[in-house]
Write an enzyme that holds these catalytic residues in place. Structure first.
Site, PDB file in Angstrom:
ATOM      1  N   VAL A  12      76.769 -93.472  19.154  1.00 27.69           N
ATOM      2  CA  VAL A  12      76.357 -92.869  17.888  1.00 27.69           C
ATOM      3  C   VAL A  12      76.768 -93.732  16.703  1.00 27.69           C
ATOM      4  O   VAL A  12      75.994 -93.909  15.750  1.00 27.69           O
ATOM      5  CB  VAL A  12      76.913 -91.427  17.756  1.00 27.69           C
ATOM      6  CG1 VAL A  12      78.444 -91.419  17.746  1.00 27.69           C
ATOM      7  CG2 VAL A  12      76.360 -90.746  16.511  1.00 27.69           C
ATOM      8  N   GLY A  54      71.853 -79.685  27.572  1.00 25.34           N
ATOM      9  CA  GLY A  54      72.878 -80.195  28.482  1.00 25.34           C
ATOM     10  C   GLY A  54      73.902 -81.093  27.853  1.00 25.34           C
ATOM     11  O   GLY A  54      74.583 -81.842  28.538  1.00 25.34           O
ATOM     12  N   GLU A  55      74.025 -81.044  26.549  1.00 23.65           N
ATOM     13  CA  GLU A  55      74.989 -81.898  25.854  1.00 23.65           C
ATOM     14  C   GLU A  55      76.218 -81.072  25.486  1.00 23.65           C
ATOM     15  O   GLU A  55      76.099 -79.979  24.937  1.00 23.65           O
ATOM     16  CB  GLU A  55      74.353 -82.493  24.594  1.00 23.65           C
ATOM     17  CG  GLU A  55      75.220 -83.523  23.907  1.00 23.65           C
ATOM     18  CD  GLU A  55      74.474 -84.228  22.782  1.00 23.65           C
ATOM     19  OE1 GLU A  55      74.487 -83.693  21.654  1.00 23.65           O
ATOM     20  OE2 GLU A  55      73.878 -85.279  23.023  1.00 23.65           O
ATOM     21  N   ILE A 103      78.137-107.763  41.516  1.00 23.20           N
ATOM     22  CA  ILE A 103      79.338-107.214  42.153  1.00 23.20           C
ATOM     23  C   ILE A 103      79.050-106.565  43.504  1.00 23.20           C
ATOM     24  O   ILE A 103      79.969-106.295  44.276  1.00 23.20           O
ATOM     25  CB  ILE A 103      80.056-106.191  41.245  1.00 23.20           C
ATOM     26  CG1 ILE A 103      79.135-105.012  40.887  1.00 23.20           C
ATOM     27  CG2 ILE A 103      80.621-106.870  40.009  1.00 23.20           C
ATOM     28  CD1 ILE A 103      79.856-103.844  40.221  1.00 23.20           C
ATOM     29  N   ASN A 153      84.932 -91.405  23.764  1.00 21.57           N
ATOM     30  CA  ASN A 153      83.918 -92.153  23.011  1.00 21.57           C
ATOM     31  C   ASN A 153      84.540 -93.398  22.378  1.00 21.57           C
ATOM     32  O   ASN A 153      85.211 -93.302  21.349  1.00 21.57           O
ATOM     33  CB  ASN A 153      83.286 -91.261  21.938  1.00 21.57           C
ATOM     34  CG  ASN A 153      82.378 -90.201  22.518  1.00 21.57           C
ATOM     35  OD1 ASN A 153      82.827 -89.330  23.258  1.00 21.57           O
ATOM     36  ND2 ASN A 153      81.094 -90.280  22.211  1.00 21.57           N
ATOM     37  N   ALA A 198      82.622-103.428  35.260  1.00 18.17           N
ATOM     38  CA  ALA A 198      81.173-103.567  35.434  1.00 18.17           C
ATOM     39  C   ALA A 198      80.576-102.251  35.892  1.00 18.17           C
ATOM     40  O   ALA A 198      81.102-101.605  36.799  1.00 18.17           O
ATOM     41  CB  ALA A 198      80.868-104.662  36.444  1.00 18.17           C
ATOM     42  N   ALA A 199      79.476-101.844  35.268  1.00 18.40           N
ATOM     43  CA  ALA A 199      78.839-100.570  35.626  1.00 18.40           C
ATOM     44  C   ALA A 199      77.509-100.429  34.900  1.00 18.40           C
ATOM     45  O   ALA A 199      77.269-101.076  33.876  1.00 18.40           O
ATOM     46  CB  ALA A 199      79.745 -99.393  35.255  1.00 18.40           C
ATOM     47  N   TYR A 208      74.901 -90.771  36.377  1.00 14.78           N
ATOM     48  CA  TYR A 208      75.986 -91.614  35.875  1.00 14.78           C
ATOM     49  C   TYR A 208      77.352 -91.005  36.181  1.00 14.78           C
ATOM     50  O   TYR A 208      78.231 -91.657  36.759  1.00 14.78           O
ATOM     51  CB  TYR A 208      75.841 -91.842  34.366  1.00 14.78           C
ATOM     52  CG  TYR A 208      77.045 -92.507  33.753  1.00 14.78           C
ATOM     53  CD1 TYR A 208      77.375 -93.818  34.074  1.00 14.78           C
ATOM     54  CD2 TYR A 208      77.869 -91.817  32.861  1.00 14.78           C
ATOM     55  CE1 TYR A 208      78.492 -94.430  33.525  1.00 14.78           C
ATOM     56  CE2 TYR A 208      78.982 -92.423  32.310  1.00 14.78           C
ATOM     57  CZ  TYR A 208      79.296 -93.729  32.642  1.00 14.78           C
ATOM     58  OH  TYR A 208      80.408 -94.326  32.102  1.00 14.78           O
ATOM     59  N   ASP A 221      80.145-111.313  35.829  1.00 15.98           N
ATOM     60  CA  ASP A 221      79.185-110.538  35.045  1.00 15.98           C
ATOM     61  C   ASP A 221      77.804-111.113  35.320  1.00 15.98           C
ATOM     62  O   ASP A 221      77.573-112.306  35.094  1.00 15.98           O
ATOM     63  CB  ASP A 221      79.516-110.625  33.544  1.00 15.98           C
ATOM     64  CG  ASP A 221      78.798-109.559  32.723  1.00 15.98           C
ATOM     65  OD1 ASP A 221      77.594-109.348  32.946  1.00 15.98           O
ATOM     66  OD2 ASP A 221      79.442-108.943  31.849  1.00 15.98           O
TER      67      ASP A 221
END
Length: 300
Positions: free
Chosen positions: A188, A268-269, A57, A173, A77-78, A144, A34
């Site tokens: 949220v 766009g949600e 990475i 989520n 990891a991202a 993403y 990390d």
């Protein structure tokens, strides 16, 4: 008996740190990579019984030796925040595409048994009607989701071309202890918790009737453990990891406070996300054990 060795990328973050703790409790030898670059973490979480390396990475030369004698790799990891990826797509692509490719190449060369890859339900986009299942076409709406789906394809390619076992998990989520409360890009539930602590109104986007599939971090960790256990029969496959149920954001807010204000809706949600979890339930015998309603009640 030799202690099994596993490697977790991004192991100081929200979900991955819980996985590290679980693996330690199961008596695995755990190595973590990390680089502590995430701006979204409230803090970086470490387990004193794991071994940590602050490496990037994407740096093959620096990380390659860490994969020797490793049995399983959990690639978590991202760059994970959609809004940040929109602002800096090149960093998103570098970390999530080049980084994933580097991890898979290291695993191939070191003869790692399997890689469990953390992906995202944002792969389903807006065109697919819920409940979402793994056979649906992807609909990537931002850097993403493009980068994470690209990572899925690279995983599947390494399985087909090189025989490296990979298991792909699409999280919905995720919530639970250690979830980020920092900044505007927190989850949220994290934002609501921060607002409660600051004694400010809970801010709901639009009318709050949009619904999300919330899955507890402990259930996500268990899905990863089962993926390691069943890696041969799950190789090259994608699995949804969600509750299979959806809860509206306004209902979540009302469970936490009466002090609520509504913001302008966002373009766009998705209005509704909901996982079809039949595949992971059938093949891995996984099912969620916790509900977001109970979590909120217990943490008020």
């Amino acid at each position: 008996m030799k202690q099994s060795k596993v490697l977790v990328t991004g192991g100081e973050g929200f979900i991955a740190s819980h996985l590290v703790d679980k693996l330690i409790s199961l008596n695995f030898n755990v190595v973590v990579i990390d680089n502590e670059s995430s701006e979204c973490n409230d803090q970086f979480y470490k387990n004193s019984n794991a071994t940590y390396y602050r490496y990037d990475i994407c740096d093959y030369g620096e990380i390659r030796h860490l994969f020797n004698d490793v049995d399983f790799v959990f690639h978590m990891a991202a760059e994970t925040k959609i809004q940040i990826a929109l602002q800096n797509p090149l960093l998103c692509f570098k970390t999530n595409i080049l980084g994933t490719s580097t991890i898979l190449q290291c695993c191939k060369e070191a003869n790692v048994k399997a890689v469990i890859y953390s992906s995202t339900s944002s792969a389903y986009g807006l065109k697919n009607l819920p409940p979402h299942d793994e056979t649906m076409p992807t609909d990537c709406l931002n850097p993403y989701s493009v980068s994470k789906v690209s990572g899925e394809e690279i995983c599947k390619m390494y399985t087909k071309l090189y025989g490296l076992h990979t298991v792909i998990l699409r999280y919905f989520n995720v919530y639970g202890p250690r979830q980020s409360t920092k900044g505007p890009y927190a989850s949220v539930l994290g934002i609501f918790n921060r607002q409660l602590n600051q004694k400010t109104p809970l801010t709901v986007v639009g009318d709050g009737e949009q619904q999300r599939d919330f899955v507890h971090v402990a259930d996500v960790v268990y899905a990863n453990i089962l993926s390691m256990k069943h890696y041969k029969k799950c190789s090259g496959e994608i699995f949804n990891v969600g509750s299979g149920k959806s809860v509206s954001i306004i209902d979540i807010a009302r469970m936490m406070s009466d002090n609520i204000i509504c913001l302008e809706p966002r373009e766009g949600e998705a209005f509704l996300t909901q996982a079809n979890i039949e595949k992971i339930t059938t093949i891995m015998n996984w099912s969620p054990t916790k509900t977001v309603e109970k979590f909120i009640k217990e943490n008020k």
